[in-house]
Design an enzyme around this catalytic site. Structure first.
Site, PDB file in Angstrom:
ATOM      1  N   HIS A  40       8.458  -8.894 -13.823  1.00  0.00           N
ATOM      2  CA  HIS A  40       9.231 -10.096 -13.491  1.00  0.00           C
ATOM      3  C   HIS A  40       9.838 -10.762 -14.722  1.00  0.00           C
ATOM      4  O   HIS A  40      10.757 -11.553 -14.594  1.00  0.00           O
ATOM      5  CB  HIS A  40       8.420 -11.066 -12.622  1.00  0.00           C
ATOM      6  CG  HIS A  40       7.391 -11.868 -13.336  1.00  0.00           C
ATOM      7  ND1 HIS A  40       6.064 -11.521 -13.394  1.00  0.00           N
ATOM      8  CD2 HIS A  40       7.485 -13.031 -14.019  1.00  0.00           C
ATOM      9  CE1 HIS A  40       5.387 -12.443 -14.073  1.00  0.00           C
ATOM     10  NE2 HIS A  40       6.230 -13.361 -14.457  1.00  0.00           N
TER      11      HIS A  40
ATOM     12  N   ASP B 192       2.828  -5.163 -12.241  1.00  0.00           N
ATOM     13  CA  ASP B 192       3.883  -6.048 -12.753  1.00  0.00           C
ATOM     14  C   ASP B 192       4.164  -5.796 -14.241  1.00  0.00           C
ATOM     15  O   ASP B 192       3.789  -6.590 -15.095  1.00  0.00           O
ATOM     16  CB  ASP B 192       3.455  -7.505 -12.510  1.00  0.00           C
ATOM     17  CG  ASP B 192       4.616  -8.484 -12.694  1.00  0.00           C
ATOM     18  OD1 ASP B 192       5.642  -8.088 -13.271  1.00  0.00           O
ATOM     19  OD2 ASP B 192       4.476  -9.638 -12.268  1.00  0.00           O
TER      20      ASP B 192
ATOM     21  N   SER C 289       3.068 -15.078 -18.910  1.00  0.00           N
ATOM     22  CA  SER C 289       3.415 -13.826 -18.260  1.00  0.00           C
ATOM     23  C   SER C 289       3.733 -12.794 -19.316  1.00  0.00           C
ATOM     24  O   SER C 289       4.494 -13.064 -20.245  1.00  0.00           O
ATOM     25  CB  SER C 289       4.644 -14.010 -17.372  1.00  0.00           C
ATOM     26  OG  SER C 289       4.233 -14.419 -16.122  1.00  0.00           O
TER      27      SER C 289
HETATM   28  N1  ARG Z   1       3.645 -16.093 -10.137  1.00  0.00           N
HETATM   29  C1  ARG Z   1       3.979 -15.336 -11.300  1.00  0.00           C
HETATM   30  C2  ARG Z   1       4.689 -16.211 -12.321  1.00  0.00           C
HETATM   31  O1  ARG Z   1       4.650 -17.392 -12.245  1.00  0.00           O
HETATM   32  C3  ARG Z   1       4.749 -14.125 -10.941  1.00  0.00           C
HETATM   33  C4  ARG Z   1       6.137 -14.360 -10.500  1.00  0.00           C
HETATM   34  C5  ARG Z   1       6.900 -13.125 -10.173  1.00  0.00           C
HETATM   35  N2  ARG Z   1       6.460 -12.482  -8.965  1.00  0.00           N
HETATM   36  C6  ARG Z   1       6.934 -12.781  -7.744  1.00  0.00           C
HETATM   37  N3  ARG Z   1       6.439 -12.183  -6.714  1.00  0.00           N
HETATM   38  N4  ARG Z   1       7.910 -13.640  -7.572  1.00  0.00           N
HETATM   39  O2  ARG Z   1       5.652 -15.943 -12.947  1.00  0.00           O
HETATM   40  N1  GLU Z   2       3.808 -15.659 -13.736  1.00  0.00           N
HETATM   41  C1  GLU Z   2       3.748 -16.673 -14.747  1.00  0.00           C
HETATM   42  C2  GLU Z   2       4.824 -16.548 -15.818  1.00  0.00           C
HETATM   43  O1  GLU Z   2       5.917 -16.138 -15.547  1.00  0.00           O
HETATM   44  C3  GLU Z   2       2.431 -16.647 -15.347  1.00  0.00           C
HETATM   45  C4  GLU Z   2       1.512 -17.057 -14.341  1.00  0.00           C
HETATM   46  C5  GLU Z   2       1.117 -18.449 -14.529  1.00  0.00           C
HETATM   47  O2  GLU Z   2       1.913 -19.390 -14.407  1.00  0.00           O
HETATM   48  O3  GLU Z   2      -0.073 -18.522 -14.808  1.00  0.00           O
HETATM   49  O4  GLU Z   2       4.645 -16.946 -16.935  1.00  0.00           O
END
Ligand code: ARG
Ligand code: GLU
Length: 699
Positions: free
Chosen positions: A83, A219, A627
């Site tokens: 991502h 990921d 991330s």
């Molecule tokens: N929650 C994670 C972050 O904050 C992953 C985001 C990407 N994945 C998704 N399914 N949208 O970035």
């Molecule tokens: N998915 C998040 C990012 O893009 C990290 C996950 C979080 O916020 O802990 O940095």
């Protein structure tokens, strides 16, 4: 001896009960080093950060200012999340070459794809510059005067700091303006895409699984840093060569088990751990709910249209992911705050603080802080929520309104000079091209219809019939001519006429009012931080995240989100197959992966139990920006790739709770398995250094 053991056990329990914190890498000697070692680490503070010798920090790069990445080979191979590389993968994709859907693997250096604008920044050294930054700042000054004095000092220090010509300096504030650090950095700008799994692996589970456990997402994506022939940072050139790093992370094939030490090294973006209860109340009861509502309304349209058309799916993939991500996070945040009783706990803590003020006779110095917070947040509420609603509506969710917002900024530059206007015009032209590259008017109009009523009673969808900005050629022709001509045309456009009064209100009322109160809140917050550290010196104080390099550590550990529910810390390929829904946009599984599963063809990547590990949980305190951060084992080897947190734990941005907060990492063995067995990109595995720290110890 026995007593000593009990004492030791007691101390260890105390320590592991606390945890949490995002620590400054140059200050780990002492408390952090001891705490890490008590959790099982074999690393010294110097192994992690050392100015004179290469250390772990030299492998950690800030990826495009938003994510983290790490070097995993002597030839500059760089690992980050799928991502995090998503928009690069998307930008190389088309209906014919759908790298989002099918994945991408460069089988030689020549096939690696350059990415304009993408950069990776390393930290060379960190220096405390609190004294010179605060020099000449006095209590008599107003907040604005203090700020401009600090800025002036900082600029001077940054400018005069001794460094190499290819390096940069920047100063950042810590502990709410009570401490300042200068960072010497190196920025590489030739970063090429090397590999990415298909979305059905890299984003397996999509929004349904986002922010939750059990998780089964691979990921990751892979890039390579290129440098000039002197191994220095350089803009893209075909003559550039793979970068030779000061340090790269070896990868452990032995993995982790419950209780193992892990360290996460990266660039967390923003946390706010020292807010008063009244602020948390406002965020969870007013601010989050109104933002959630707007995004929900926008997503309803975007999601439906993406399912209807492959073209829209590719066009809106990145945008949708961005909108959905915070939407779901805010819901989890509210859940966690409630579940952990965060507001009541903060209130109780504040009572304790007030009592301590009394016993220490510090009422006169700090007694006004909490009442001031109450007063200011009350005053702040309306404008804080309204301003954010504007941003959600006019900048983030609706693209036509976003264009209007930028055009209004362009109009503003006309009063400066024709030169400034022309420069802004060029920027606007490339922005319009960028927006239209992935623009579908039926999606955008649907979003407008759904979200505008949440912002105003004055909703006029007919602007979509007559504006020139839903078509790129027409939009560009609106920007032909000198400023007079352009502004005349612009002000005759129906969408612009519609949006302009809202945008004016934002700039003349909302934003100034927001800034006025926010400046006061920040000043009180700075004083609160100082007071806390003075009045209650035995608490655990770590600076809030601010986009700078930090170390956080903890242990591999499961958790119990609800009564009678317990999550094991490790997930396996079996779970991918359990979730498999043929042809589903979230839970499809590539044929090849199914075959490897059936054949149990896991090679050297299986766990000791013969299964293929996918993800694991830890108590590391992370946030957005982490991330792509490496999870490092007790010996300094890479074992995991951080990419998410559990739902109830996203509140750790305000309230870290060791019971509920877990970060989610991809097991490095799954990543290697995908590269090797799934993609056949064995030349990449050959570049890496694979190690067996546990089996070596057992031998
Ligand atoms: N929650 C994670 C972050 O904050 C992953 C985001 C990407 N994945 C998704 N399914 N949208 O970035
Ligand atoms: N998915 C998040 C990012 O893009 C990290 C996950 C979080 O916020 O802990 O940095």
């Amino acid at each position: 001896m026995k007593l000593f053991k009990i004492l030791l056990l007691f101390i260890t329990l105390q320590i592991s009960a606390q945890q949490g914190g995002m620590w400054i890498p140059s200050l780990l000697k002492g408390m952090n080093e001891e705490e890490m070692q008590s959790l099982g680490s074999k690393l010294s503070a110097k192994d992690i950060y050392d100015i004179n010798n290469s250390s772990l920090k030299d492998a950690i790069g800030h990826f495009n200012g938003g994510c983290t990445s790490e070097v995993i080979s002597p030839k500059g191979l760089l690992l980050t999340n799928h991502h995090c590389g998503f928009s690069q993968i998307q930008s190389h994709s088309s209906l014919e070459n759908d790298y989002l859907k099918d994945g991408f693997w460069a089988m030689s250096l020549e096939e690696e794809l350059p990415n304009e604008g993408l950069y990776v920044e390393f930290i060379v050294s960190i220096h405390d510059v609190t004294k010179p930054v605060l020099e000449g700042v006095t209590d008599e000054m107003t907040e604005n005067e203090k700020q401009s004095k600090r800025d002036k000092n900082s600029n001077e220090i940054e400018k005069n700091w001794s460094k190499e010509v290819w390096q940069n300096t920047k100063i950042k504030s810590f502990y709410k303006g009570n401490q300042y650090f200068l960072f010497v950095t190196e920025r590489f700008e030739d970063i090429r895409l090397v590999g990415a799994p298909p979305t059905s692996i890299g984003k397996f589970g999509s929004d349904t699984d986002n922010w939750v456990f059990p998780r089964h997402t691979g990921d990751f994506s892979i890039f390579r840093i290129y440098a000039n022939t002197e191994n220095r940072p350089a803009k893209y050139s075909k003559d550039n060569v793979p970068y030779t790093p000061k340090h790269f992370l070896p990868i452990s094939l032995d993995g982790v088990e419950e209780g193992d030490f892990t360290l996460v090294f990266g660039f967390p973006g923003k946390t706010n751990e020292y807010l008063p209860a009244v602020a948390i109340e406002q965020i969870t009861q007013k601010y989050n709910p109104s933002n959630i509502k707007i995004r929900e309304a926008a997503l309803k349209v975007i999601d439906a249209k993406m399912k209807e058309s492959d073209k829209v799916r590719i066009q809106y993939a990145s945008k949708q992911a961005r909108i959905a991500n915070s939407w779901k996070k805010w819901i989890g945040e509210n859940l966690g705050i409630q579940k952990s009783n965060a507001i009541a706990n903060k209130r109780a803590f504040e009572e304790k603080f007030t009592k301590s003020l009394n016993t220490k006779a510090l009422q006169d110095a700090y007694g006004d802080i909490l009442p001031e917070f109450e007063r200011l947040y009350k005053e702040f509420e309306d404008v804080n929520v309204k301003r954010r609603n504007f941003i959600e509506t006019f900048i983030i969710n609706n693209e036509l309104m976003h264009m209007m917002f930028r055009l209004a900024q362009l109009e503003n530059t006309a009063s400066q000079s024709e030169e400034a206007f022309n420069k802004a015009k060029m920027g606007m032209i490339s922005r319009l091209k960028g927006i239209h590259k992935n623009y579908d008017v039926t999606v955008d109009k649907g979003v407008f219809e759904n979200i505008m009523p949440l912002y105003t009673k004055n909703v006029d969808v007919s602007i979509y019939e007559n504006t020139n900005f839903i078509d790129l050629d027409k939009a560009l022709s609106m920007l032909e001519g000198d400023s007079d001509e352009i502004l005349k045309k612009l002000n005759a456009d129906v969408a612009y006429q519609y949006a302009k009064p809202f945008i004016e209100e934002f700039y003349t009322k909302m934003n100034p009012e927001y800034n006025r109160i926010n400046t006061q809140i920040s000043a009180v917050q700075g004083k609160y931080m100082k007071a806390l550290m003075e009045v209650m010196p035995n608490q655990r104080y770590y600076p809030d995240a601010n986009g700078t390099l930090r170390v956080t550590y903890g242990q591999v550990k499961g958790y119990a989100p609800r009564d009678a529910v317990y999550y094991n810390p490790v997930s396996y390929l079996e779970g991918v197959m359990e979730k498999y829904i043929p042809g589903d946009y979230e839970f499809d599984v590539p044929q090849k992966l199914q075959e490897l599963y059936k054949a149990k063809d896991y090679g050297q990547y299986a766990d000791a139990n013969g299964k293929l590990p996918i993800c694991f949980l830890g108590t590391n305190h992370t946030t957005g920006g982490n991330s792509g951060s490496p999870a490092i084992d007790a010996h300094g080897n890479l074992v995991g790739l951080n990419f998410d947190r559990v739902w109830e734990g996203t509140m750790s941005d305000y309230n870290y709770d060791a019971e509920l907060c877990r970060n989610i990492m991809v097991d490095l063995r799954y990543i290697l398995f995908i590269i090797d067995k799934y993609a056949g990109a064995t030349h990449l595995i050959d570049e890496m250094k694979l190690v067996h720290p546990k089996s070596n110890k057992r031998q």
